[in-house]
Structure formats: structure tokens, C-alpha cells
Design an enzyme around this catalytic site. Sequence first.
Site, PDB file in Angstrom:
ATOM      1  N   GLU A 277       0.824  -1.217   0.000  1.00 52.27           N
ATOM      2  CA  GLU A 277       0.000   0.000   0.000  1.00 52.27           C
ATOM      3  C   GLU A 277       0.855   1.263   0.000  1.00 52.27           C
ATOM      4  O   GLU A 277       0.542   2.225  -0.688  1.00 52.27           O
ATOM      5  CB  GLU A 277      -0.951   0.020   1.206  1.00 52.27           C
TER       6      GLU A 277
ATOM      7  N   ASP B  96      -6.426   8.218  -0.057  1.00 54.74           N
ATOM      8  CA  ASP B  96      -6.001   7.255   0.950  1.00 54.74           C
ATOM      9  C   ASP B  96      -4.755   7.786   1.646  1.00 54.74           C
ATOM     10  O   ASP B  96      -3.888   8.376   1.003  1.00 54.74           O
ATOM     11  CB  ASP B  96      -5.720   5.903   0.299  1.00 54.74           C
TER      12      ASP B  96
END
Length: 187
Positions: A74, A92
Amino acid sequence: MAGVGEPLRDWSPLGMVRSSWSKVRVLPLLWFLFHGIPPLLTIRLQPCELAGQLYILDVPKSELPLWLCIAEFESRFNTHVVGQANADGSRDYGLFQISDRYWCAPPNRTEYYAFNDCNVNCTRLLSDDITMAVQCARLIQKQQGWTAWSVYPEFCNGTLDAIDECFQPGNATDLKASDELAEVKDS
């Protein structure tokens, strides 16, 4: 006419070009100073360092390989990453790339903003102190499971590297984590 002690100004076309050229050279430098420094200040954790911090924050040892895998894919273990805008306009944040649509409050309210289930401003997820990011990520995992992260099915749902070496005696990260744990328990 210049006064006493005042520098002569060059008002000729060549002087104007020189003046403009110096501004052009300064602008990229200013842009770098204001936009280039945050990436230079970001913290990229080492896997064993992250494992130690997660363990101190009460993440079960059996889950550490999954958390490390998610953080690697990620954010590449970077604490200050803000992802590109998603299709719905949301972004995000942080080590685990937590969405501001559902889980944290974006820095400025936007039309896509819906919830704040972790009860945290998204910018707090960008801290070198990963406590808030870990608490929020664990809440997400508890409510939605590992598939809440898009990287899970492809990269983290299988055989993962063991993290036992991170907790071996003599490992510098292990010693640092042990010292920090002792400090937390003593206070």
C-alpha cells in the site's frame, strides 16, 4: 536618477531580461522547497522496525506478516503517503492507505466525504507515530476483514515471509522494540 547610496538600476532591455531570468531560476527552487521537502522528510520504516512497533501496539504476532505485506504494497512502508485521488475523489492516507471517504476526516470537507469511523483527522494518519494509523487499520480489519485492502487478494493472501527473525536476540530492531516496550510498561 539614483540617490546617494542607492544602487543604479539597469532599466535597459538586457537588464530586464537578466532580472526576469533570475526569477525563473528562483521559482523552481522555491517550488522544490515548498513541494519537494515533504517527501524528503517522510519516514520509510524497515520491515522489522514496523513489526516491532506493531507488536508494541498489541498486534498479535500471528498477524504481523499480513500487516507488513499490506504496508509494503500500500505505501512501501512510508508513513507520509497520500494516494492519488480515487475515482470518487477520495484519497487514501498513511502507512495502510486509509480512505477519507469512510474512515478518517479529510483535511477539508469535500463532497465525497461520508463518515469518520476511526474518529480521526486523516492528517494524523501521516505521523511517524503510527499509533492512530494502526488503531484505525485494526478497526477496518475487524469490520471488513483483510479484503478491505485491495492488495490483499493478489499479494498478501498466501505464503508470507516469516517475521521470526525480527524478534531474534541480538537483532537491533528487537533490542530497540524491547527497550521501548520496557519504557511503556514502566510508565
